[in-house]
Write an enzyme that holds these catalytic residues in place. Structure first.
Site: not given
Length: 674
Positions: A488, A611
């Site tokens: 990704c 994240c």
């Protein structure tokens, strides 16, 4: 459908954190959550709200009359507008708009604006009243008014423009060959042009594109932007209303609005501060406003609600703006955008707040989760989750850190310059910089403005990236000559870091689901002079069907996540997510881990990163993967700065937003047994 990775060149590229931001002074936010003592406990009497409630009653009375006429007129106007739009759109196509930087965990930035960025996903146009009507302060916009755009074009409108353009273009194209066959060359130059050899094929590799651009002497001129005359507060108000009413992404809408308004750096910084600060403190601002608005904040028209929140944010949290100046500016905007009744109501509310500013205190006898949620402006359900995972003290520290301006950090491109040399170059430009204590290739910029506007950035000597994000490539440990898959990859910050660590020698496949995001990756690699990256477009879940099993030495899955580690860069995330969203994304992450793991060679490394700070998406996801895949084992990686910090258990490293002032990140290194 996957791109041809053997021929298709890599494309490059952001608040997941590597995007280009607007600039804003950090020092403008200093009051914090300071509270002033009061003996009244914050209760308001009827006479304290006299100005506001009276204006509200007058507005409600005005709205009540003529509703039927307004609806009828609005229907006729809508019909005329629709027919005119269809007829005028024939043969026209939408003009290109300048693309703003997207926001990603790899796009570091600083201050309120350098830390957050925005792309071109719509603009927040003001709600302008139709002729003969007055905008409403409460409830829905007045009939005939145009709500702020959410950043996504209406499907019917865009389809109409496309169809019109498609039907008109063939007719024009067909006419040109007929004219060309019957017309003689106008000049010798025109005649010789027809004899020229065909154009050379477009470059297909990153190296060819870099060479072609250098031969042309730079980039082609970009299309001109439509300039919008607006003040910093008007720009901020449009963005806030667009986020509130239309669900637009604040960073994308802000960036486009700043591009159109072309404000000075100082005004752009103020607009950025007002947008992010108002969104971040929304729950606290609404709590105080509800004491002065009898009907409650939620019943107001979105732009009126946004204007009151933004004005109170200036009064409560910004020291450099005189309170009376904030009130006067709000009243002028209300007159310009609405009518005298709305302006009077806003004036009454804000001046009541100024008279009773010492009443802006929060009750201290609330349950812990409710107090933290209200004081630091977070959803209570999220605070309760963090208390369960990290304890009360750490949960409150995380919430407080999320309201601080993000730092600016950059990553040195070691293929072009050493860190010490770059430090000296930045200091020579007058910037205040220091070495990152977390990342070996990182530099923290304490002051110096927008780092994406620096010539050293354009020369590819550094990239803008958060310190926590830089540790992902360190955990992957790629070596020159290896084959690496970034599942990704957009916008390309981690991909570029991997290529730099490999000395740009080897093969790196940068895959992303969205074709348009490949341009971000391409821009990154071209700016940095990297040629070892190939592009691939497709779903990460289908990568196992496109590449042979055990075909990569290293695989990076920087998985989509809830993003709760980057709330300080994207404050609207806290209000946009739900517990159900977290559960759904956790299921997807487990599917992706299971799917890509088979592409790792025996003895190779799979790195899983997010994240976010949610254990459901981090430690628990990896624990379940290891339980079901005995061929993999968790392997620690060394980060000196993290050695003394307590970890929350399980495989991998969890960095919290309150520990280094960097983004919250989770990184797990998993080795496949030989």
């Amino acid at each position: 459908m996957f791109g041809d990775t053997s021929k298709k060149a890599k494309s490059a590229g952001g608040f997941d954190p590597n995007a280009t931001p607007a600039s804003s002074p950090n020092s403008s936010r200093s009051k914090g959550d300071g509270r002033k003592p009061s003996s009244t406990g914050g209760k308001k009497s009827a006479d304290r709200r006299g100005n506001a409630s009276g204006a509200e009653m007058r507005i409600a009375a005005k709205q009540g009359g003529g509703a039927g006429k307004s609806k009828s007129a609005a229907g006729q106007a809508a019909g005329k507008s629709s027919s005119m739009s269809r007829s005028s759109s024939a043969g026209k196509t939408a003009s290109p708009s300048k693309r703003g930087g997207g926001f990603h965990a790899d796009a570091g930035a600083g201050g309120r604006s350098n830390g957050r960025t925005a792309g071109s996903a719509g603009s927040a146009s003001g709600a302008k009243p139709a002729a003969g009507s007055k905008p409403a302060a409460y409830g829905k916009p007045a009939p005939g008014s145009r709500p702020a755009q959410s950043g996504k074009p209406a499907a019917s409108a865009s389809a109409g423009r496309t169809a019109a353009a498609g039907s008109a273009a063939p007719g024009r194209a067909a006419a040109k060959p007929e004219a060309a066959r019957g017309a003689a060359p106008k000049s010798a130059a025109a005649g010789s042009a027809a004899d020229k050899s065909p154009r050379p094929a477009k470059p297909t590799s990153a190296a060819e594109r870099i060479a072609a651009k250098a031969a042309k002497g730079g980039e082609a001129p970009r299309p001109r932007r439509r300039k919008v005359d607006a003040t910093a507060r008007e720009v901020a108000l449009n963005v806030l209303a667009g986020v509130d009413e239309g669900g637009a992404y604040s960073n994308l809408l802000l960036n486009r609005s700043l591009q159109q308004a072309e404000l000075s750096p100082a005004d752009a910084g103020l607009a950025t501060e007002l947008v992010y600060g108002t969104i971040a403190r929304q729950a606290t601002l609404d709590y105080f406003l509800n004491h002065f608005i009898k009907s409650g904040v939620k019943r107001l028209n979105p732009w009126v609600r946004a204007l009151l929140r933004m004005s109170l944010y200036q009064i409560r949290y910004l020291d450099r703006i005189p309170p009376h100046a904030a009130v006067n500016e709000a009243v002028e905007i209300a007159k310009k955008r609405g009518h005298q009744g709305i302006a009077s109501m806003i004036n009454g509310v804000l001046r009541s707040i100024l008279r009773e500013e010492d009443q802006l205190i929060l009750p201290q006898d609330l349950p812990t989760a409710e107090r933290i949620a209200l004081e630091h402006s977070h959803p209570q359900w999220l605070v309760e989750r963090w208390i369960a995972q990290y304890g009360e003290d750490t949960a409150e520290a995380i919430c407080a850190a999320n309201n601080q301006p993000p730092k600016v950090s950059i990553r040195v491109n070691t293929l072009r310059v050493g860190r010490d040399e770059l430090l000296r170059e930045l200091e020579a430009e007058g910037r205040e910089v220091r070495v990152s204590e977390l990342a070996s290739q990182g530099i923290v910029v304490e002051s110096g403005g927008n780092m994406a506007n620096d010539g050293l950035y354009r020369d590819g000597r550094y990239s803008i990236q958060d310190e926590s994000s830089m540790l992902v490539a360190e955990a992957l440990d790629p070596q020159p000559g290896m084959s690496v898959l970034d599942c990704c990859a957009a916008p390309g910050g981690k991909t570029a870091h991997i290529a730099e660590k490999m000395g740009d020698k080897g093969r790196i496949v940068a895959n992303d689901l969205h074709e348009h995001k490949q341009k971000l990756i391409q821009e990154q690699t071209e700016r940095l002079g990297l040629t070892s990256v190939e592009s691939s477009i497709g779903d990460a879940l289908a990568l196992k069907d496109h590449y042979p099993p055990a075909s990569f030495d290293r695989v990076l899955l920087d998985a989509p996540c809830s993003g709760f580690g980057v709330i300080r860069r994207k404050p609207d995330l806290r209000w946009a997510k739900t517990p159900e969203d977290t559960a759904a994304i956790a299921r997807l992450q487990r599917q992706m881990l299971n799917s890509v793991s088979g592409l790792v060679k025996p003895g190779g490394i799979l790195v899983y990163s997010t994240c976010t700070i949610e254990r459901e998406e981090n430690q628990r996801a990896v624990a379940e993967f290891l339980r079901d895949h005995a061929e993999f084992v968790a392997e620690p990686f060394e980060v000196d700065a993290l050695a003394s910090l307590p970890q929350s258990g399980g495989a991998g490293v969890q960095i919290l937003p309150n520990q280094f002032g960097s983004d919250g990140f989770y990184i797990a290194r998993l080795r496949r047994r030989s």
